[in-house]
Design a protein around this motif. Structure first.
Motif, PDB file in Angstrom:
ATOM      1  N   PRO A  25       0.801  -1.232   0.000  1.00 36.83           N
ATOM      2  CA  PRO A  25       0.000   0.000   0.000  1.00 36.83           C
ATOM      3  C   PRO A  25       0.831   1.278   0.000  1.00 36.83           C
ATOM      4  O   PRO A  25       0.378   2.318  -0.486  1.00 36.83           O
ATOM      5  N   GLU A  26       2.066   1.219   0.508  1.00 38.29           N
ATOM      6  CA  GLU A  26       2.918   2.409   0.556  1.00 38.29           C
ATOM      7  C   GLU A  26       3.218   2.963  -0.836  1.00 38.29           C
ATOM      8  O   GLU A  26       3.509   4.153  -0.971  1.00 38.29           O
ATOM      9  N   ILE A  27       3.161   2.116  -1.841  1.00 35.30           N
ATOM     10  CA  ILE A  27       3.428   2.571  -3.211  1.00 35.30           C
ATOM     11  C   ILE A  27       2.426   3.640  -3.631  1.00 35.30           C
ATOM     12  O   ILE A  27       2.728   4.510  -4.441  1.00 35.30           O
ATOM     13  N   PHE A  28       1.247   3.591  -3.041  1.00 39.21           N
ATOM     14  CA  PHE A  28       0.185   4.513  -3.420  1.00 39.21           C
ATOM     15  C   PHE A  28       0.180   5.794  -2.577  1.00 39.21           C
ATOM     16  O   PHE A  28      -0.650   6.667  -2.806  1.00 39.21           O
ATOM     17  N   ASP A  29       1.123   5.907  -1.611  1.00 36.49           N
ATOM     18  CA  ASP A  29       1.218   7.125  -0.806  1.00 36.49           C
ATOM     19  C   ASP A  29       1.431   8.326  -1.723  1.00 36.49           C
ATOM     20  O   ASP A  29       2.274   8.298  -2.623  1.00 36.49           O
ATOM     21  N   GLY A  30       0.653   9.357  -1.509  1.00 36.87           N
ATOM     22  CA  GLY A  30       0.785  10.567  -2.313  1.00 36.87           C
ATOM     23  C   GLY A  30       0.017  10.515  -3.616  1.00 36.87           C
ATOM     24  O   GLY A  30      -0.064  11.513  -4.326  1.00 36.87           O
ATOM     25  N   LEU A  31      -0.538   9.376  -3.950  1.00 30.75           N
ATOM     26  CA  LEU A  31      -1.342   9.240  -5.170  1.00 30.75           C
ATOM     27  C   LEU A  31      -2.789   9.528  -4.764  1.00 30.75           C
ATOM     28  O   LEU A  31      -3.629   8.643  -4.710  1.00 30.75           O
ATOM     29  N   ASN A  32      -3.038  10.809  -4.470  1.00 28.49           N
ATOM     30  CA  ASN A  32      -4.303  11.164  -3.849  1.00 28.49           C
ATOM     31  C   ASN A  32      -5.513  10.970  -4.745  1.00 28.49           C
ATOM     32  O   ASN A  32      -6.627  10.835  -4.261  1.00 28.49           O
ATOM     33  N   HIS A  37       2.291  -0.738 -13.354  1.00 28.61           N
ATOM     34  CA  HIS A  37       3.614  -0.653 -12.720  1.00 28.61           C
ATOM     35  C   HIS A  37       4.440   0.487 -13.318  1.00 28.61           C
ATOM     36  O   HIS A  37       5.138   1.204 -12.595  1.00 28.61           O
ATOM     37  N   HIS A  38       4.363   0.656 -14.625  1.00 29.58           N
ATOM     38  CA  HIS A  38       5.092   1.735 -15.299  1.00 29.58           C
ATOM     39  C   HIS A  38       4.634   3.093 -14.767  1.00 29.58           C
ATOM     40  O   HIS A  38       5.462   3.953 -14.412  1.00 29.58           O
ATOM     41  N   GLU A  39       3.325   3.287 -14.697  1.00 28.16           N
ATOM     42  CA  GLU A  39       2.805   4.582 -14.239  1.00 28.16           C
ATOM     43  C   GLU A  39       3.093   4.802 -12.756  1.00 28.16           C
ATOM     44  O   GLU A  39       3.360   5.930 -12.335  1.00 28.16           O
ATOM     45  N   LEU A  40       3.062   3.732 -11.971  1.00 28.73           N
ATOM     46  CA  LEU A  40       3.431   3.865 -10.558  1.00 28.73           C
ATOM     47  C   LEU A  40       4.909   4.219 -10.402  1.00 28.73           C
ATOM     48  O   LEU A  40       5.281   4.954  -9.481  1.00 28.73           O
ATOM     49  N   THR A  41       5.742   3.736 -11.310  1.00 27.95           N
ATOM     50  CA  THR A  41       7.160   4.115 -11.288  1.00 27.95           C
ATOM     51  C   THR A  41       7.297   5.614 -11.546  1.00 27.95           C
ATOM     52  O   THR A  41       8.088   6.293 -10.886  1.00 27.95           O
ATOM     53  N   HIS A  42       6.517   6.141 -12.493  1.00 27.61           N
ATOM     54  CA  HIS A  42       6.512   7.596 -12.707  1.00 27.61           C
ATOM     55  C   HIS A  42       6.136   8.309 -11.411  1.00 27.61           C
ATOM     56  O   HIS A  42       6.747   9.321 -11.051  1.00 27.61           O
ATOM     57  N   HIS A  43       5.138   7.795 -10.715  1.00 20.30           N
ATOM     58  CA  HIS A  43       4.686   8.410  -9.467  1.00 20.30           C
ATOM     59  C   HIS A  43       5.800   8.419  -8.424  1.00 20.30           C
ATOM     60  O   HIS A  43       6.094   9.460  -7.821  1.00 20.30           O
ATOM     61  N   LEU A  44       6.421   7.283  -8.229  1.00 21.08           N
ATOM     62  CA  LEU A  44       7.482   7.185  -7.218  1.00 21.08           C
ATOM     63  C   LEU A  44       8.666   8.063  -7.576  1.00 21.08           C
ATOM     64  O   LEU A  44       9.248   8.732  -6.704  1.00 21.08           O
ATOM     65  N   GLU A  45       9.026   8.095  -8.850  1.00 20.44           N
ATOM     66  CA  GLU A  45      10.123   8.965  -9.280  1.00 20.44           C
ATOM     67  C   GLU A  45       9.756  10.434  -9.106  1.00 20.44           C
ATOM     68  O   GLU A  45      10.597  11.244  -8.718  1.00 20.44           O
ATOM     69  N   ASP A  46       8.508  10.768  -9.377  1.00 17.85           N
ATOM     70  CA  ASP A  46       8.063  12.153  -9.198  1.00 17.85           C
ATOM     71  C   ASP A  46       8.202  12.565  -7.732  1.00 17.85           C
ATOM     72  O   ASP A  46       8.691  13.660  -7.432  1.00 17.85           O
ATOM     73  N   LEU A  47       7.797  11.688  -6.831  1.00 17.21           N
ATOM     74  CA  LEU A  47       7.929  11.993  -5.402  1.00 17.21           C
ATOM     75  C   LEU A  47       9.390  12.180  -4.999  1.00 17.21           C
ATOM     76  O   LEU A  47       9.695  12.980  -4.119  1.00 17.21           O
ATOM     77  N   ALA A  48      10.281  11.443  -5.668  1.00 16.80           N
ATOM     78  CA  ALA A  48      11.712  11.514  -5.351  1.00 16.80           C
ATOM     79  C   ALA A  48      12.436  12.604  -6.137  1.00 16.80           C
ATOM     80  O   ALA A  48      13.630  12.829  -5.927  1.00 16.80           O
ATOM     81  N   GLY A  49      11.728  13.276  -7.035  1.00 19.32           N
ATOM     82  CA  GLY A  49      12.373  14.306  -7.848  1.00 19.32           C
ATOM     83  C   GLY A  49      13.243  13.731  -8.946  1.00 19.32           C
ATOM     84  O   GLY A  49      14.147  14.405  -9.444  1.00 19.32           O
ATOM     85  N   ASP A  50      12.983  12.517  -9.344  1.00 18.80           N
ATOM     86  CA  ASP A  50      13.769  11.819 -10.369  1.00 18.80           C
ATOM     87  C   ASP A  50      12.993  11.819 -11.686  1.00 18.80           C
ATOM     88  O   ASP A  50      11.784  11.613 -11.702  1.00 18.80           O
ATOM     89  N   LYS A  51      13.666  12.035 -12.787  1.00 20.87           N
ATOM     90  CA  LYS A  51      13.030  12.074 -14.105  1.00 20.87           C
ATOM     91  C   LYS A  51      13.525  10.946 -15.022  1.00 20.87           C
ATOM     92  O   LYS A  51      13.319  10.993 -16.225  1.00 20.87           O
TER      93      LYS A  51
END
Length: 117
Positions: A20-27, A87-101
């Protein structure tokens, strides 16, 4: 081919299998739309990660119509690709939270290669 309803159930099952933590910030969560969507170059769009600072926030759309066009011939392939797209779109989300492009940059490289640029 999976019906829209069966694809929505499959998408929920795929998401439920993730921590569930993967969805943190995916409001805005994730949503399956009926759309068949293309970009400005005519390439089909299977899914999108959205970040709207003033509005819906962060959310994912997976486009059922696009998925059917590309993977509609096989329910097994459709489900595998549904998982890959989420999974691909969730990777975008996690990278966005980390400031990674990194994935954004790789997507642009892949797109340029598909277009022969």
């Amino acid at each position: 081919m999976l019906s829209f309803e069966d694809a929505a159930i499959a998408l929920d099952e795929i998401a439920d299998a993730l921590p569930p933590e993967i969805f943190d910030g995916l409001n805005g969560g994730y949503v399956l739309t009926e759309q068949r969507l293309y970009d400005e170059n005519g390439l089909i769009i299977l899914g999108q990660y959205h970040r709207e600072p003033h509005g819906l926030g962060r959310y994912i759309t997976v486009h059922y119509g696009s998925m059917v066009e590309v993977y509609g011939y096989s329910p097994q392939k459709f489900r595998r690709e549904l998982k890959r797209v989420l999974h691909h779109e969730l990777t975008h989300h996690l990278e966005d939270l980390a400031g990674d492009k990194s994935l954004e940059i790789q997507d642009e490289i892949d797109k340029a290669e598909m277009l022969g640029l």
